[in-house]
Motif scaffolding. Structure first.
Motif, PDB file in Angstrom:
ATOM      1  N   LYS A 111       0.834  -1.210   0.000  1.00  0.00           N
ATOM      2  CA  LYS A 111       0.000   0.000   0.000  1.00  0.00           C
ATOM      3  C   LYS A 111       0.869   1.260   0.000  1.00  0.00           C
ATOM      4  CE  LYS A 111      -4.127   1.797   2.344  1.00  0.00           C
ATOM      5  NZ  LYS A 111      -5.022   1.524   1.209  1.00  0.00           N
ATOM      6  N   LEU A 112       1.908   1.276   0.833  1.00  0.00           N
ATOM      7  CA  LEU A 112       2.774   2.460   0.934  1.00  0.00           C
ATOM      8  C   LEU A 112       3.600   2.678  -0.323  1.00  0.00           C
ATOM      9  CD1 LEU A 112       4.026   2.124   4.626  1.00  0.00           C
ATOM     10  CD2 LEU A 112       2.312   3.705   3.727  1.00  0.00           C
ATOM     11  N   ASN A 113       3.867   1.610  -1.079  1.00  0.00           N
ATOM     12  CA  ASN A 113       4.678   1.727  -2.296  1.00  0.00           C
ATOM     13  C   ASN A 113       3.841   1.670  -3.576  1.00  0.00           C
ATOM     14  OD1 ASN A 113       7.805   1.517  -1.570  1.00  0.00           O
ATOM     15  ND2 ASN A 113       6.685   0.185  -0.132  1.00  0.00           N
ATOM     16  N   ALA A 114       2.513   1.690  -3.430  1.00  0.00           N
ATOM     17  CA  ALA A 114       1.587   1.676  -4.579  1.00  0.00           C
ATOM     18  C   ALA A 114       1.838   0.482  -5.503  1.00  0.00           C
ATOM     19  CB  ALA A 114       1.694   2.986  -5.356  1.00  0.00           C
ATOM     20  N   ILE A 115       2.104  -0.684  -4.906  1.00  0.00           N
ATOM     21  CA  ILE A 115       2.280  -1.923  -5.661  1.00  0.00           C
ATOM     22  C   ILE A 115       0.942  -2.677  -5.667  1.00  0.00           C
ATOM     23  CG2 ILE A 115       3.553  -4.091  -5.818  1.00  0.00           C
ATOM     24  CD1 ILE A 115       5.230  -1.549  -6.229  1.00  0.00           C
ATOM     25  N   PRO A 116       0.497  -3.180  -6.819  1.00  0.00           N
ATOM     26  CA  PRO A 116      -0.764  -3.917  -6.861  1.00  0.00           C
ATOM     27  C   PRO A 116      -0.771  -5.065  -5.848  1.00  0.00           C
ATOM     28  CG  PRO A 116       0.055  -3.535  -9.081  1.00  0.00           C
ATOM     29  CD  PRO A 116       1.140  -3.106  -8.151  1.00  0.00           C
ATOM     30  N   SER A 117      -1.886  -5.219  -5.148  1.00  0.00           N
ATOM     31  CA  SER A 117      -1.968  -6.258  -4.120  1.00  0.00           C
ATOM     32  C   SER A 117      -3.319  -6.956  -4.177  1.00  0.00           C
ATOM     33  CB  SER A 117      -1.745  -5.665  -2.719  1.00  0.00           C
ATOM     34  OG  SER A 117      -2.705  -4.648  -2.451  1.00  0.00           O
ATOM     35  N   ILE A 118      -3.283  -8.264  -3.984  1.00  0.00           N
ATOM     36  CA  ILE A 118      -4.491  -9.076  -4.006  1.00  0.00           C
ATOM     37  C   ILE A 118      -4.520  -9.956  -2.763  1.00  0.00           C
ATOM     38  CG2 ILE A 118      -5.785 -10.876  -5.228  1.00  0.00           C
ATOM     39  CD1 ILE A 118      -4.485  -9.966  -7.813  1.00  0.00           C
ATOM     40  N   SER A 119      -5.601  -9.875  -2.020  1.00  0.00           N
ATOM     41  CA  SER A 119      -5.794 -10.755  -0.880  1.00  0.00           C
ATOM     42  C   SER A 119      -6.427 -12.052  -1.353  1.00  0.00           C
ATOM     43  CB  SER A 119      -6.692 -10.083   0.164  1.00  0.00           C
ATOM     44  OG  SER A 119      -6.989 -10.984   1.213  1.00  0.00           O
ATOM     45  N   ILE A 120      -5.747 -13.169  -1.105  1.00  0.00           N
ATOM     46  CA  ILE A 120      -6.309 -14.502  -1.356  1.00  0.00           C
ATOM     47  C   ILE A 120      -6.380 -15.174   0.001  1.00  0.00           C
ATOM     48  CG2 ILE A 120      -6.014 -16.705  -2.531  1.00  0.00           C
ATOM     49  CD1 ILE A 120      -4.471 -15.249  -4.709  1.00  0.00           C
ATOM     50  N   LYS A 323      -2.001 -13.270 -16.311  1.00  0.00           N
ATOM     51  CA  LYS A 323      -2.682 -12.520 -17.369  1.00  0.00           C
ATOM     52  C   LYS A 323      -2.913 -11.063 -16.971  1.00  0.00           C
ATOM     53  CE  LYS A 323      -6.729 -12.836 -20.415  1.00  0.00           C
ATOM     54  NZ  LYS A 323      -8.013 -13.569 -20.676  1.00  0.00           N
ATOM     55  N   ARG A 324      -3.012 -10.805 -15.680  1.00  0.00           N
ATOM     56  CA  ARG A 324      -3.162  -9.460 -15.099  1.00  0.00           C
ATOM     57  C   ARG A 324      -4.507  -8.816 -15.410  1.00  0.00           C
ATOM     58  NH1 ARG A 324       2.821  -6.932 -14.488  1.00  0.00           N
ATOM     59  NH2 ARG A 324       4.016  -8.801 -14.990  1.00  0.00           N
ATOM     60  N   ASP A 325      -5.464  -9.606 -15.794  1.00  0.00           N
ATOM     61  CA  ASP A 325      -6.817  -9.084 -15.976  1.00  0.00           C
ATOM     62  C   ASP A 325      -7.549  -9.287 -14.651  1.00  0.00           C
ATOM     63  OD1 ASP A 325      -9.150  -8.092 -16.963  1.00  0.00           O
ATOM     64  OD2 ASP A 325      -9.648  -9.837 -18.199  1.00  0.00           O
ATOM     65  N   TRP A 326      -7.096  -8.561 -13.637  1.00  0.00           N
ATOM     66  CA  TRP A 326      -7.474  -8.861 -12.269  1.00  0.00           C
ATOM     67  C   TRP A 326      -8.891  -8.422 -11.911  1.00  0.00           C
ATOM     68  CZ3 TRP A 326      -2.120  -6.556 -10.896  1.00  0.00           C
ATOM     69  CH2 TRP A 326      -1.131  -7.501 -11.201  1.00  0.00           C
ATOM     70  N   GLN A 327      -9.541  -7.714 -12.796  1.00  0.00           N
ATOM     71  CA  GLN A 327     -10.928  -7.341 -12.515  1.00  0.00           C
ATOM     72  C   GLN A 327     -11.918  -8.418 -12.984  1.00  0.00           C
ATOM     73  OE1 GLN A 327     -11.518  -4.735 -10.548  1.00  0.00           O
ATOM     74  NE2 GLN A 327      -9.280  -4.584 -10.537  1.00  0.00           N
ATOM     75  N   ALA A 328     -11.429  -9.386 -13.756  1.00  0.00           N
ATOM     76  CA  ALA A 328     -12.299 -10.466 -14.260  1.00  0.00           C
ATOM     77  C   ALA A 328     -12.434 -11.558 -13.194  1.00  0.00           C
ATOM     78  CB  ALA A 328     -11.730 -11.036 -15.557  1.00  0.00           C
ATOM     79  N   VAL A 329     -12.904 -11.162 -12.015  1.00  0.00           N
ATOM     80  CA  VAL A 329     -12.984 -12.080 -10.879  1.00  0.00           C
ATOM     81  C   VAL A 329     -14.137 -13.063 -11.040  1.00  0.00           C
ATOM     82  CG1 VAL A 329     -13.311 -12.220  -8.386  1.00  0.00           C
ATOM     83  CG2 VAL A 329     -11.924 -10.382  -9.356  1.00  0.00           C
ATOM     84  N   ASP A 330     -15.259 -12.611 -11.542  1.00  0.00           N
ATOM     85  CA  ASP A 330     -16.433 -13.478 -11.657  1.00  0.00           C
ATOM     86  C   ASP A 330     -16.154 -14.688 -12.551  1.00  0.00           C
ATOM     87  OD1 ASP A 330     -17.917 -11.861  -9.996  1.00  0.00           O
ATOM     88  OD2 ASP A 330     -18.772 -10.675 -11.622  1.00  0.00           O
TER      89      ASP A 330
END
Length: 356
Positions: A111-120, A323-330
């Motif tokens: 968060k502090l370094n503006a790096i993409p993060s995903i909670s699994i 693939k980095r299409d991280w919004q295609a969660v559904d």
């Protein structure tokens, strides 16, 4: 692609899920993954070879006493200055993505370094309106801010109509001959309390794994053993049932192997209380609020459950990450749930739920 994977080390469930992912990551040449663990001393981890060299921090964890969360001890042992120093020391800018399993240091470093993060994580499932314990304001704040990420990808036994994944089970599904033993894993309870629970049930045999057992030994109808991934897995696959706290990963393995389950949720722990509520609601397990020999005796004569087939290979998830299409969660979740096989008895229970 270079990934930092942060894992909450308190308990063994998060580590179990990370092992499944690590084994799949290690089989690929298009991803490099470094692991960061926090929540317990480094020498208290076991069977960590699959992760290679790991960064280990004290981090934050919940203190327990007598099978209950102790908020006083939790706050007393929280070293926020050390936590801030550890967050600043993580070179998050070297990574393309931070994957987080309820681990605060890697989450806040991203968060502090503006790096993409995903909670699994299982905790991320509670961001959705699913069956859960009412909790407190403290519980809601912990769920949202303990390990914040850009995207929350929850893991649960059922999706409840939301973007939630099924668990991945690391398991050898070879048919094992059954035994008369019952597996007991109550790491947050005192050994003397567990012995008092099981001693009256002398007609039944129990194998009890506990982190405070120093050497394997037998006392009456109870075999006491130290935690070991290999030994634990072998006993789990052959046992007649499991008595445990309400951690998510062990319950998932019990459902996958078709082991009847009696859970004693850790008092004051929102996640475990929610897990107990869900298991009972879906007819997948039985619960006891305190250690009670009479409840155990009643449970011992109940029949086994039908197994739920959960996926074992996380390659679909890893392909989605690359693939980095991280919004295609559904779409991701739909593909993963297509791999799950529920028995008809569970389908009947699920049909009764008010799914949005």
């Amino acid at each position: 692609m270079k990934i930092l994977y942060g894992v909450q080390g308190t308990g063994n469930g998060h580590t179990t899920r990370a092992r499944v992912m690590a084994k799949a990551f290690n089989a690929r040449s298009d991803i490099q993954v470094d692991y960061l663990f926090s929540g317990r001393d480094k020498d208290q981890y076991f069977d960590m070879q699959v992760f290679g060299e790991v960064a280990s921090y004290r981090g934050l964890s919940f203190a327990t006493r007598g099978g209950k969360i102790s908020k006083y001890q939790t706050l007393k042992h929280a070293n926020l200055r050390e936590l801030h120093r550890d967050i600043k020391s993580v070179r998050a800018q070297e990574y393309d993505l931070v994957i987080n399993d309820f681990e605060p240091i890697s989450a806040w470093a991203a968060k502090l370094n503006a790096i993409p993060s995903i909670s699994i994580s299982h905790q991320a499932a509670f961001m959705h309106p699913i069956p859960k314990h009412p909790g407190t304001l403290f519980d809601r704040l912990i769920t949202r801010y303990f390990a914040p990420t850009d995207l929350q990808l929850g893991v649960h036994w059922y999706h409840f109509g939301h973007a939630i994944m099924p668990p991945f089970i690391e398991a050898d599904d070879t048919k094992q001959p059954p035994s008369r033993n019952y597996l007991v894993y109550l790491p947050f309870e005192e050994i003397d309390d567990i012995a008092a629970l099981l001693d009256p049930l002398s007609e039944h045999d129990f194998i009890c794994f506990h982190p405070k057992v120093e050497q394997e030994h037998q006392v009456g109808n109870i075999s006491w053993r130290r935690p070991s991934k290999m030994d634990f897995g072998q006993v789990l696959q052959r046992c007649s049932g499991v008595i445990a706290n309400a951690g998510f990963e062990l319950a998932s393995e019990c459902l996958h192997f078709g082991k009847k389950l009696l859970i004693k949720p850790l008092s004051g722990q929102f996640e475990q209380l929610s897990n107990a509520k869900t298991l009972v609601q879906l007819g997948l397990g039985h619960s006891m609020p305190t250690l009670d020999s009479e409840i155990v005796e009643e449970w011992l004569v109940k029949p086994a459950i039908e197994r739920i087939e959960y996926p074992q290979n996380p390659d679909i998830l890893i392909d989605w990450l690359v693939k980095r299409d991280w919004q295609a969660v559904d779409l991701l979740c739909e593909q993963l749930w297509n791999k799950v096989r529920f028995p008809q008895s569970v389908v009947t229970q699920l049909d009764k739920l008010p799914i949005p």
